[in-house]
Design an enzyme around this catalytic site. Structure first.
Site, PDB file in Angstrom:
ATOM      1  N   HIS A 144       0.802  -1.229   0.000  1.00  0.00           N
ATOM      2  CA  HIS A 144       0.000   0.000   0.000  1.00  0.00           C
ATOM      3  C   HIS A 144       0.835   1.278   0.000  1.00  0.00           C
ATOM      4  O   HIS A 144       0.274   2.368   0.115  1.00  0.00           O
ATOM      5  CB  HIS A 144      -0.949   0.008   1.217  1.00  0.00           C
ATOM      6  CG  HIS A 144      -2.087  -0.941   1.063  1.00  0.00           C
ATOM      7  ND1 HIS A 144      -2.082  -2.195   1.610  1.00  0.00           N
ATOM      8  CD2 HIS A 144      -3.256  -0.836   0.398  1.00  0.00           C
ATOM      9  CE1 HIS A 144      -3.204  -2.818   1.294  1.00  0.00           C
ATOM     10  NE2 HIS A 144      -3.943  -2.020   0.562  1.00  0.00           N
TER      11      HIS A 144
ATOM     12  N   ARG B  30     -15.296  -5.454   2.183  1.00  0.00           N
ATOM     13  CA  ARG B  30     -15.245  -4.000   2.053  1.00  0.00           C
ATOM     14  C   ARG B  30     -15.425  -3.661   0.579  1.00  0.00           C
ATOM     15  O   ARG B  30     -15.326  -4.523  -0.285  1.00  0.00           O
ATOM     16  CB  ARG B  30     -13.953  -3.403   2.614  1.00  0.00           C
ATOM     17  CG  ARG B  30     -12.697  -3.794   1.887  1.00  0.00           C
ATOM     18  CD  ARG B  30     -11.452  -3.217   2.574  1.00  0.00           C
ATOM     19  NE  ARG B  30     -11.434  -1.764   2.579  1.00  0.00           N
ATOM     20  CZ  ARG B  30     -10.999  -1.002   1.578  1.00  0.00           C
ATOM     21  NH1 ARG B  30     -10.556  -1.544   0.453  1.00  0.00           N
ATOM     22  NH2 ARG B  30     -11.000   0.313   1.675  1.00  0.00           N
TER      23      ARG B  30
ATOM     24  N   ASN C 189     -14.240  -0.858  -2.388  1.00  0.00           N
ATOM     25  CA  ASN C 189     -13.377   0.246  -2.781  1.00  0.00           C
ATOM     26  C   ASN C 189     -13.969   0.877  -4.048  1.00  0.00           C
ATOM     27  O   ASN C 189     -14.529   0.167  -4.870  1.00  0.00           O
ATOM     28  CB  ASN C 189     -11.995  -0.325  -3.106  1.00  0.00           C
ATOM     29  CG  ASN C 189     -10.905   0.659  -2.831  1.00  0.00           C
ATOM     30  OD1 ASN C 189     -10.762   1.115  -1.703  1.00  0.00           O
ATOM     31  ND2 ASN C 189     -10.153   1.005  -3.852  1.00  0.00           N
TER      32      ASN C 189
ATOM     33  N   GLU D  76     -14.756  -2.141  -6.433  1.00  0.00           N
ATOM     34  CA  GLU D  76     -14.103  -3.406  -6.100  1.00  0.00           C
ATOM     35  C   GLU D  76     -14.778  -3.946  -4.852  1.00  0.00           C
ATOM     36  O   GLU D  76     -14.629  -3.384  -3.761  1.00  0.00           O
ATOM     37  CB  GLU D  76     -12.626  -3.183  -5.798  1.00  0.00           C
ATOM     38  CG  GLU D  76     -11.821  -2.808  -7.017  1.00  0.00           C
ATOM     39  CD  GLU D  76     -10.321  -2.736  -6.715  1.00  0.00           C
ATOM     40  OE1 GLU D  76      -9.929  -2.961  -5.548  1.00  0.00           O
ATOM     41  OE2 GLU D  76      -9.562  -2.450  -7.642  1.00  0.00           O
TER      42      GLU D  76
ATOM     43  N   TYR E  68      -4.065  10.361  -6.936  1.00  0.00           N
ATOM     44  CA  TYR E  68      -3.782   8.922  -6.939  1.00  0.00           C
ATOM     45  C   TYR E  68      -4.913   8.144  -7.621  1.00  0.00           C
ATOM     46  O   TYR E  68      -4.689   7.219  -8.392  1.00  0.00           O
ATOM     47  CB  TYR E  68      -3.586   8.425  -5.504  1.00  0.00           C
ATOM     48  CG  TYR E  68      -3.590   6.920  -5.392  1.00  0.00           C
ATOM     49  CD1 TYR E  68      -2.470   6.181  -5.744  1.00  0.00           C
ATOM     50  CD2 TYR E  68      -4.734   6.240  -4.980  1.00  0.00           C
ATOM     51  CE1 TYR E  68      -2.479   4.801  -5.678  1.00  0.00           C
ATOM     52  CE2 TYR E  68      -4.759   4.866  -4.909  1.00  0.00           C
ATOM     53  CZ  TYR E  68      -3.621   4.146  -5.261  1.00  0.00           C
ATOM     54  OH  TYR E  68      -3.654   2.774  -5.202  1.00  0.00           O
ATOM     55  N   LYS E  69      -6.159   8.550  -7.314  1.00  0.00           N
ATOM     56  CA  LYS E  69      -7.315   7.850  -7.871  1.00  0.00           C
ATOM     57  C   LYS E  69      -7.607   8.265  -9.316  1.00  0.00           C
ATOM     58  O   LYS E  69      -8.595   7.811  -9.894  1.00  0.00           O
ATOM     59  CB  LYS E  69      -8.567   8.125  -7.010  1.00  0.00           C
ATOM     60  CG  LYS E  69      -8.675   7.291  -5.726  1.00  0.00           C
ATOM     61  CD  LYS E  69      -9.919   7.740  -4.961  1.00  0.00           C
ATOM     62  CE  LYS E  69     -10.320   6.867  -3.795  1.00  0.00           C
ATOM     63  NZ  LYS E  69     -10.990   5.619  -4.145  1.00  0.00           N
TER      64      LYS E  69
HETATM   65  C1  HEM Z   1      -8.672  -4.121   5.304  1.00  0.00           C
HETATM   66  C2  HEM Z   1      -7.815  -4.310   4.379  1.00  0.00           C
HETATM   67  C3  HEM Z   1      -7.509  -3.302   3.297  1.00  0.00           C
HETATM   68  C4  HEM Z   1      -7.781  -1.983   3.215  1.00  0.00           C
HETATM   69  C5  HEM Z   1      -8.491  -1.095   4.221  1.00  0.00           C
HETATM   70  C6  HEM Z   1      -7.270  -1.521   1.946  1.00  0.00           C
HETATM   71  C7  HEM Z   1      -7.382  -0.247   1.462  1.00  0.00           C
HETATM   72  C8  HEM Z   1      -6.893   0.205   0.266  1.00  0.00           C
HETATM   73  C9  HEM Z   1      -7.094   1.525  -0.247  1.00  0.00           C
HETATM   74  C10 HEM Z   1      -7.885   2.634   0.438  1.00  0.00           C
HETATM   75  C11 HEM Z   1      -6.463   1.575  -1.432  1.00  0.00           C
HETATM   76  C12 HEM Z   1      -6.443   2.773  -2.371  1.00  0.00           C
HETATM   77  C13 HEM Z   1      -7.386   2.478  -3.507  1.00  0.00           C
HETATM   78  C14 HEM Z   1      -8.173   3.657  -3.981  1.00  0.00           C
HETATM   79  O1  HEM Z   1      -8.359   4.588  -3.231  1.00  0.00           O
HETATM   80  O2  HEM Z   1      -8.697   3.598  -5.096  1.00  0.00           O
HETATM   81  C15 HEM Z   1      -5.837   0.309  -1.670  1.00  0.00           C
HETATM   82  C16 HEM Z   1      -5.088  -0.005  -2.753  1.00  0.00           C
HETATM   83  C17 HEM Z   1      -4.495  -1.208  -2.918  1.00  0.00           C
HETATM   84  N1  HEM Z   1      -4.653  -2.335  -2.127  1.00  0.00           N
HETATM   85 FE1  HEM Z   1      -5.618  -2.446  -0.409  1.00  0.00          FE
HETATM   86  N2  HEM Z   1      -6.670  -2.562   1.310  1.00  0.00           N
HETATM   87  C18 HEM Z   1      -6.806  -3.674   2.109  1.00  0.00           C
HETATM   88  C19 HEM Z   1      -6.354  -4.939   1.862  1.00  0.00           C
HETATM   89  C20 HEM Z   1      -5.572  -5.255   0.800  1.00  0.00           C
HETATM   90  C21 HEM Z   1      -5.006  -6.557   0.596  1.00  0.00           C
HETATM   91  C22 HEM Z   1      -5.214  -7.772   1.477  1.00  0.00           C
HETATM   92  C23 HEM Z   1      -4.274  -6.486  -0.528  1.00  0.00           C
HETATM   93  C24 HEM Z   1      -3.531  -7.646  -1.071  1.00  0.00           C
HETATM   94  C25 HEM Z   1      -2.494  -7.621  -1.767  1.00  0.00           C
HETATM   95  C26 HEM Z   1      -4.382  -5.116  -1.043  1.00  0.00           C
HETATM   96  C27 HEM Z   1      -3.784  -4.618  -2.173  1.00  0.00           C
HETATM   97  C28 HEM Z   1      -3.899  -3.333  -2.642  1.00  0.00           C
HETATM   98  C29 HEM Z   1      -3.202  -2.847  -3.817  1.00  0.00           C
HETATM   99  C30 HEM Z   1      -2.255  -3.626  -4.675  1.00  0.00           C
HETATM  100  C31 HEM Z   1      -3.578  -1.514  -3.993  1.00  0.00           C
HETATM  101  C32 HEM Z   1      -3.079  -0.573  -5.079  1.00  0.00           C
HETATM  102  C33 HEM Z   1      -1.750  -0.011  -4.639  1.00  0.00           C
HETATM  103  C34 HEM Z   1      -1.056   0.774  -5.736  1.00  0.00           C
HETATM  104  O3  HEM Z   1      -1.681   1.700  -6.284  1.00  0.00           O
HETATM  105  O4  HEM Z   1       0.102   0.459  -6.022  1.00  0.00           O
HETATM  106  N3  HEM Z   1      -5.192  -4.411  -0.210  1.00  0.00           N
HETATM  107  N4  HEM Z   1      -6.128  -0.518  -0.606  1.00  0.00           N
END
Ligand code: HEM
Length: 313
Positions: free
Chosen positions: A166, A195, A197, A237, A288-289
């Site tokens: 992240h 959740r 997204n 998502e 970012y978004k």
């Molecule tokens: C409760 C658990 C999690 C929360 C609260 C969370 C939250 C977020 C948020 C807020 C974003 C930004 C996306 C956006 O605003 O459009 C994000 C991106 C992302 N999340 Fe999570 N996430 C969780 C679990 C996970 C898990 C388990 C993975 C597994 C690999 C993951 C992988 C990613 C990836 C790859 C991105 C994009 C990062 C980038 O831009 O390089 N997330 N997540």
């Protein structure tokens, strides 16, 4: 209309937004009208670039098999119109009526499936599937099949901890890092969480690896308050997190839904709710978004509709 509209609050807030999956909810969602196209698209993308989209290296086989042995019985129970499973001793027979296929295999026996277990299973569902080592410090991402990413790719994240994954997300580690780790530590087998997204996209396209941007960047051009409803898409998502009982691995599923903003804001109050959240997204998060370039015309579109519908509309 998409199955979710995650704009409950009046302002943008970066929150975990996680809740327990309700008994009537399923880990895998079958979106029947889109199923055949999306599963075919996955197969084509995996043929075009397999190593980019599937990683299941040595040491992850047990985690992959456990994913199948937990999810296939649940899918057969929850969607008997689409799937069935017969278990005869060690032999499993899986029927997928949506694809018209039957697969016989023995869990744990690699030679009994034509593909790695997670690679095979990912072609039965619309979800992207990621496996995190549940007993290792920081919950590293160790395997996955990822065809429909929103601006990231497996190769950049494999082997990295959840916080490192992240790292590009503004304010994530400071605001959500500790609570996310606490949530992961507390996940119990049989008690999955979910959740949602959201993002705004200028394309309906599902596969948005960073390197695809040159192919659709031009779609940011020419968006106006008059056409933003059709030219901007709400990209959702629907995510789930499950602790697997035997290996203690954590399965992360992502079902991506995309539809024009116009079709999602027809119901009363929705234009206003979306506009209020968009107006309060911090500048770094908006960048970012990829919202920044479309924010003004999209708000213009939503506000024009609000005026037509009346503020209580
Ligand atoms: C409760 C658990 C999690 C929360 C609260 C969370 C939250 C977020 C948020 C807020 C974003 C930004 C996306 C956006 O605003 O459009 C994000 C991106 C992302 N999340 Fe999570 N996430 C969780 C679990 C996970 C898990 C388990 C993975 C597994 C690999 C993951 C992988 C990613 C990836 C790859 C991105 C994009 C990062 C980038 O831009 O390089 N997330 N997540």
């Amino acid at each position: 209309m998409l199955p979710y509209f995650p704009f409950e609050q009046d302002v943008f807030s970066m929150s975990l937004g996680v809740r327990a999956l309700r008994p009537e909810e399923t880990l895998i969602e079958v979106d029947a009208p889109r199923y055949a196209d999306e599963v075919a698209l996955k197969a084509a993308l995996l043929t075009a670039g397999h190593a980019e989209r599937f990683q299941g290296g040595p040491g992850t086989e047990e985690l992959q098999w456990e994913t199948l042995t937990v999810l296939l019985p649940a899918m057969a129970r929850q969607s008997p119109e689409h799937f069935s499973l017969e278990v005869d001793g060690t032999r499993w027979c899986w029927h997928n009526r949506l694809l018209g296929t039957r697969t016989d295999f023995t869990p744990g026996d690699a030679a009994s499936l034509p593909l790695a277990p997670l690679d095979w299973f990912g072609r039965q569902v619309q979800e992207d599937l990621l496996l995190l080592a549940g007993t290792h410090e920081g919950f590293p991402l160790v395997a996955g099949q990822l065809c429909f990413p929103s601006g990231w790719c497996l190769g950049d994240k494999l082997g990295r901890s959840l916080l490192a994954v992240h790292e590009p997300v503004p304010q994530f580690n400071a605001k959500l890092g500790p609570s996310t780790l606490k949530l992961m530590e507390g996940l119990k087998p049989g008690r999955p969480v979910t959740r949602c997204n959201w993002a705004i996209s200028v394309t309906e396209r599902l596969d948005l690896e960073p390197r695809t941007l040159p192919e659709w960047r031009h779609l940011f051009d020419g968006i106006t308050p008059d056409n933003a409803g059709e030219r901007c898409f709400l990209r959702l998502e629907r995510q789930t997190l499950t602790r697997l009982p035997r290996t203690r691995a954590i399965l992360f599923t992502i079902h991506t839904y995309v539809a024009p903003v116009a079709s999602e804001v027809e119901a009363p109050g929705r234009r206003q709710r979306l506009a209020r959240v968009l107006r309060t997204v911090p500048a770094d998060t908006a960048a970012y978004k990829r919202i920044t370039p479309v924010l003004a015309p999209l708000l213009g579109y939503l506000e024009a509709g609000e005026a037509d519908a009346g503020w209580n509309g």
